[in-house]
Structures are given as structure tokens and as C-alpha cells.
Design an enzyme around this catalytic site. Structure first.
Site, mmCIF file in Angstrom:
data_model
loop_
_atom_site.group_PDB
_atom_site.id
_atom_site.type_symbol
_atom_site.label_atom_id
_atom_site.label_comp_id
_atom_site.label_asym_id
_atom_site.label_seq_id
_atom_site.Cartn_x
_atom_site.Cartn_y
_atom_site.Cartn_z
ATOM 1 C CE1 TYR A 1 46.197 7.866 14.778
ATOM 2 C CE2 TYR A 1 45.061 9.286 13.216
ATOM 3 C CZ TYR A 1 46.117 8.441 13.528
ATOM 4 O OH TYR A 1 47.101 8.203 12.585
ATOM 5 C CB VAL B 1 44.195 -0.007 0.872
ATOM 6 C CG1 VAL B 1 45.018 -0.888 -0.054
ATOM 7 C CG2 VAL B 1 44.111 1.408 0.315
ATOM 8 C CD GLN C 1 36.968 18.471 0.260
ATOM 9 O OE1 GLN C 1 36.889 18.387 -0.951
ATOM 10 N NE2 GLN C 1 36.826 19.631 0.888
HETATM 11 P P1 NAD Z 1 50.316 0.345 12.808
HETATM 12 O O1 NAD Z 1 49.145 0.185 13.690
HETATM 13 O O2 NAD Z 1 50.670 -0.799 11.910
HETATM 14 O O3 NAD Z 1 51.621 0.743 13.619
HETATM 15 C C1 NAD Z 1 51.604 1.329 14.894
HETATM 16 C C2 NAD Z 1 52.594 0.591 15.763
HETATM 17 O O4 NAD Z 1 52.643 1.210 17.041
HETATM 18 C C3 NAD Z 1 52.194 -0.872 16.002
HETATM 19 O O5 NAD Z 1 53.305 -1.708 15.806
HETATM 20 C C4 NAD Z 1 51.722 -0.884 17.456
HETATM 21 O O6 NAD Z 1 51.866 -2.145 18.075
HETATM 22 C C5 NAD Z 1 52.593 0.197 18.056
HETATM 23 N N1 NAD Z 1 52.019 0.786 19.259
HETATM 24 C C6 NAD Z 1 50.749 1.226 19.457
HETATM 25 N N2 NAD Z 1 50.598 1.705 20.692
HETATM 26 C C7 NAD Z 1 51.806 1.574 21.313
HETATM 27 C C8 NAD Z 1 52.295 1.884 22.613
HETATM 28 N N3 NAD Z 1 51.497 2.423 23.531
HETATM 29 N N4 NAD Z 1 53.579 1.598 22.899
HETATM 30 C C9 NAD Z 1 54.398 1.037 21.969
HETATM 31 N N5 NAD Z 1 53.990 0.722 20.728
HETATM 32 C C10 NAD Z 1 52.714 0.991 20.398
HETATM 33 O O7 NAD Z 1 50.038 1.659 11.941
HETATM 34 P P2 NAD Z 1 50.898 2.369 10.804
HETATM 35 O O8 NAD Z 1 49.998 2.600 9.671
HETATM 36 O O9 NAD Z 1 52.192 1.674 10.591
HETATM 37 O O10 NAD Z 1 51.166 3.799 11.482
HETATM 38 C C11 NAD Z 1 52.410 4.156 12.045
HETATM 39 C C12 NAD Z 1 52.373 5.613 12.470
HETATM 40 O O11 NAD Z 1 52.104 6.450 11.358
HETATM 41 C C13 NAD Z 1 51.284 5.912 13.516
HETATM 42 O O12 NAD Z 1 51.791 6.834 14.453
HETATM 43 C C14 NAD Z 1 50.195 6.555 12.703
HETATM 44 O O13 NAD Z 1 49.420 7.452 13.468
HETATM 45 C C15 NAD Z 1 50.991 7.276 11.632
HETATM 46 N N6 NAD Z 1 50.170 7.467 10.425
HETATM 47 C C16 NAD Z 1 49.908 6.429 9.589
HETATM 48 C C17 NAD Z 1 49.106 6.642 8.484
HETATM 49 C C18 NAD Z 1 48.791 5.546 7.491
HETATM 50 O O14 NAD Z 1 48.062 5.792 6.548
HETATM 51 N N7 NAD Z 1 49.308 4.353 7.620
HETATM 52 C C19 NAD Z 1 48.577 7.914 8.236
HETATM 53 C C20 NAD Z 1 48.856 8.935 9.131
HETATM 54 C C21 NAD Z 1 49.681 8.717 10.218
HETATM 55 N N1 UDP Z 2 35.928 2.808 4.075
HETATM 56 C C1 UDP Z 2 35.007 2.106 3.317
HETATM 57 N N2 UDP Z 2 34.937 0.761 3.468
HETATM 58 C C2 UDP Z 2 35.739 0.076 4.323
HETATM 59 C C3 UDP Z 2 36.694 0.793 5.088
HETATM 60 C C4 UDP Z 2 36.755 2.165 4.938
HETATM 61 O O1 UDP Z 2 34.279 2.679 2.515
HETATM 62 O O2 UDP Z 2 35.612 -1.176 4.385
HETATM 63 C C5 UDP Z 2 36.015 4.264 3.883
HETATM 64 C C6 UDP Z 2 35.979 5.080 5.174
HETATM 65 O O3 UDP Z 2 34.651 5.341 5.575
HETATM 66 C C7 UDP Z 2 36.737 6.329 4.747
HETATM 67 C C8 UDP Z 2 37.749 5.822 3.724
HETATM 68 O O4 UDP Z 2 37.268 4.552 3.318
HETATM 69 O O5 UDP Z 2 35.855 7.225 4.123
HETATM 70 C C9 UDP Z 2 39.152 5.670 4.297
HETATM 71 O O6 UDP Z 2 39.046 4.928 5.500
HETATM 72 P P1 UDP Z 2 40.310 4.429 6.325
HETATM 73 O O7 UDP Z 2 39.776 3.787 7.556
HETATM 74 O O8 UDP Z 2 41.193 3.625 5.446
HETATM 75 O O9 UDP Z 2 41.130 5.742 6.655
HETATM 76 P P2 UDP Z 2 40.756 7.202 7.173
HETATM 77 O O10 UDP Z 2 39.260 7.357 7.254
HETATM 78 O O11 UDP Z 2 41.409 7.286 8.508
HETATM 79 O O12 UDP Z 2 41.334 8.078 6.146
#
Ligand code: NAD
Ligand code: UDP
Length: 321
Positions: free
Chosen positions: A151, A194, A282
Site C-alpha cells: 500500500y 473507528v 504516531q
Molecule cells: P474503500 O475501501 O471504502 O474504497 C476504495 C474503493 O476502491 C472501493 O469501492 C473498492 O471496491 C474500489 N477498488 C479497489 N480496488 C479497485 C480496482 N482495482 N478497480 C476498481 N475499483 C477498486 O476505502 P476509502 O476509505 O473510501 O478510501 C478511498 C481512497 O482514499 C483510497 O484510495 C485510499 O487509499 C484513500 N485513503 C483513504 C483513507 C481513509 O482514512 N479512509 C486514508 C488515506 C487514503
Molecule cells: N487498531 C486497534 N484496534 C483495532 C483496529 C486498529 O488498536 O481493532 C489500531 C491499529 O493498530 C493502529 C490504529 O488503530 O495503530 C489505526 O488503525 P487503522 O487500521 O484504522 O488505520 P492505520 O493503521 O492505517 O492508520
């Protein structure tokens, strides 16, 4: 709604049936645009966009971004990529391909259509950061061969491709780095903190803290993020980013667990589980650049956003019983 042909745009949202993508599609439609949502439904769901299907200006295409894309559009938001660690680690090779080949396909489309294109990059490009809070100038500390690297490195390579298309082909790019975002339409089995804690609290199950719970994250409510994404897409010519988008409020996972227990009135107990490999200790965005360029900062405090998200999951879980 009758379109204003002068301001209405044809907008492609890849990953549009996912958590963030569905909120984005909804807002773009409400603003009078013609929205094409492309998704392979790996983690996305038709339920997220069902309420949009009757709008004549909304189209859903079930397609993988690994396939060539043949449409015409004015703007592209590239969100296709699983975002939760359990989902992106399920098939890590496919995750890498989705980021890299997905970027190549959407950039190629942007080049052909002369469309403006925004990449949903991530705070994960900073890895386990040694600089805190993280400004965009920080180059990160990423393990290139760990379980999260499919990722992290995939998203870093996607950023590289965006800037190479900008320099080499003058494609009109915008790059955002999203920090942990939450809200309604996260999946109950999404695995992110969350949704995990809320679902566990509502079911009266143990709340699983990984590690000692002192690691921190900054949580942004989805409405705030979507507003910033649209501002970035429509920002001044030549402002490419990358720009951090997130809420600078920083919480330990223990604080988050206790707040969710309080807001749900749950009797759940906190239990401790092993910390996953390479889990960042962090994370907090420096949003000085977003404030300056986009005149944006988050409006929804964690407590208020959690209340809305808890209400969503309560409803969802009732429907599932
Ligand atoms: P999500 O998993 O709900 O959304 C991702 C979407 O992409 C899904 O609908 C999935 O079906 C689609 N998808 C995955 N692989 C695909 C492929 N090969 N072809 C077509 N569609 C595909 O996650 P999200 O939280 O809504 O994240 C959306 C975007 O934002 C992602 O690119 C993610 O990396 C980025 N992002 C999200 C967060 C967050 O906290 N939610 C943080 C950082 C970056
Ligand atoms: N985490 C946790 N319990 C859970 C899921 C996640 O303590 O049931 C922790 C995880 O180890 C990380 C933080 O929560 O330190 C955020 O995790 P998340 O998977 O939401 O996002 P990311 O690590 O990608 O920021």
C-alpha cells in the site's frame, strides 16, 4: 435537476462505490455535475450508491482500474484502492497493481481527454514518521518490504507517476495525502479502528486495542474531507500539491476506545492484542498548506463525528439482526 451547462462537468470517480468515494459522488452530483462512478466492488458496495442510481446524471460502471478506460470526462478523482490494512493485505500484489497500473490508466485517460486529475494519496507515504506532525516536505520512513509496503510503496509510486506525467506530458494533476478519515458507510467488517471499536461497543463485545494503545492517529470526519477534495480539484492552476488533508486533533487509541465507550454507553471491556507489524506509532497532519491554498480546515470535532457514525452503525446493525 436541470444542468447549468456552463458549470456542469463530466467527472469520473474511480473507487466511487467505496466509503469516501460514495460521499464524493453524492456531493459532486448535488453540485450539478455529471458523475461516472467506476468501481470493481472489491471493498465498495452497491448499497453505498443505491440512492444515487435514480439520478440521470449518475452512472455506475463495474470495472477494474487494471482494465483500459474508454470514456470522455473533464475531471478525474482516482480513489480506487482498498484502504483498510486487512483489505489491502488480503492480496498485496493486486494492491500494488491497483495503485500503479490504476495511476497509469487514469493518467493516460487524463492526458487523452485533457482532464484535470486528482490522486487520493495517503499519510502512509510518511510510513512510521520520525517528524511530528508531518509536513508535506517530510519524505517519510517507509519499510519497502514489510506487510504494509504494498500500500505505502504503491501509493508512493503513484505519486511519482503523477509528477512524471505533470513534468513530461503537462497533465493537470492534483495530489492529496489523506489522513485517517471516518464516518457513515465504512463497512462494519472494514477492520479499521473507528469502525471496529464502534461495532464492538454496540454489540457489547471486547474492544480490541492493538499494542499498548498509546499509538496516535488524527481522525477527520468524511464531510470535511470531501469538501477539501473538491476545493483541491478546483484550486488554482499550477498548484499540484501534494497537500495534507486531515484533522490535526491527535488521540491515542486508548483515548478513542474510552470516548466510544462513553458515547455508546457500552459495557464493553478493553482487551489488548499484539501490535501489527510496522504499525506507525504516531500520526498528525500539518495542514498549514491546506489552510493557505484551499482556505480549508476541518469543522467537525471528533466527538460530533463519532456521534453521527455511531448513529449510522446502530441503524445498520439493527437491519442486520
Ligand atoms: P474503500 O475501501 O471504502 O474504497 C476504495 C474503493 O476502491 C472501493 O469501492 C473498492 O471496491 C474500489 N477498488 C479497489 N480496488 C479497485 C480496482 N482495482 N478497480 C476498481 N475499483 C477498486 O476505502 P476509502 O476509505 O473510501 O478510501 C478511498 C481512497 O482514499 C483510497 O484510495 C485510499 O487509499 C484513500 N485513503 C483513504 C483513507 C481513509 O482514512 N479512509 C486514508 C488515506 C487514503
Ligand atoms: N487498531 C486497534 N484496534 C483495532 C483496529 C486498529 O488498536 O481493532 C489500531 C491499529 O493498530 C493502529 C490504529 O488503530 O495503530 C489505526 O488503525 P487503522 O487500521 O484504522 O488505520 P492505520 O493503521 O492505517 O492508520
Amino acid at each position: 435537476m436541470v444542468k447549468n451547462m456552463k458549470t456542469s462537468k463530466r467527472i469520473l470517480v474511480t473507487g466511487g462505490a467505496g466509503f469516501i468515494g460514495s460521499h464524493l459522488c453524492e456531493k459532486l452530483l448535488a453540485q450539478g455535475n455529471d458523475v461516472i462512478c467506476m468501481d470493481n466492488l472489491f471493498t465498495g458496495q452497491k448499497n453505498n450508491i443505491r440512492h444515487l442510481m435514480s439520478d440521470h446524471y449518475f452512472e455506475f460502471i463495474r470495472q477494474d482500474v487494471l482494465e483500459d478506460i474508454y470514456i470522455e470526462c473533464d475531471q478525474i478523482y482516482n480513489l480506487a484502492c482498498p484502504a483498510s490494512p486487512i483489505h489491502y493485505q488480503y492480496d498485496p500484489i493486486k494492491t500494488g497493481k491497483t495503485s500503479v497500473i490504476g495511476a497509469l490508466h487514469t493518467l493516460g485517460l487524463a492526458k487523452r481527454c485533457k482532464a484535470r486529475i486528482l490522486q487520493a494519496s495517503t499519510s502512509e507515504v510518511y510510513g512510521d514518521p520520525e517528524v511530528h506532525p508531518q509536513p508535506e516536505s517530510y519524505r517519510g520512513s517507509v519499510n519497502p518490504h514489510g506487510v504494509r509496503s504494498c500500500y505505502d510503496e504503491g501509493k508512493r509510486m503513484a505519486e511519482t507517476l503523477f509528477f512524471d506525467y505533470y513534468r513530461q506530458h503537462h497533465v493537470d494533476i492534483k495530489v492529496i495525502r489523506i489522513f485517517n478519515t471516518y464516518g457513515p458507510r465504512m463497512r462494519p467488517d472494514d477492520g479499521r479502528v473507528v469502525s471496529n471499536f464502534i461495532v464492538q461497543a454496540l454489540k457489547g463485545e471486547d474492544i480490541t486495542i492493538y499494542g499498548d494503545g498509546n499509538q496516535t492517529r488524527s481522525f477527520c470526519y468524511v464531510d470535511d474531507l470531501v469538501e477539501a477534495m473538491i476545493r483541491m480539484m478546483n484550486s488554482r492552476d499550477g498548484f499540484t500539491g501534494p497537500v495534507n488533508l486531515g484533522n490535526p486533533g491527535e488521540f491515542t487509541m486508548l483515548e478513542l476506545a474510552n470516548l466510544i465507550i462513553e458515547l455508546t454507553g457500552s459495557n464493553s471491556k478493553i482487551v489488548y492484542r499484539p501490535l501489527p507489524e510496522d504499525d506507525p506509532t504516531q500520526r498528525r497532519p500539518d495542514i498549514t498548506l491546506a489552510k493557505k491554498e484551499l482556505d480549508w480546515e476541518p469543522q467537525v470535532p471528533l466527538r460530533e463525528g463519532l456521534e453521527k457514525t455511531i448513529a449510522y452503525f446502530k441503524n445498520l446493525l439493527v437491519g442486520m439482526m
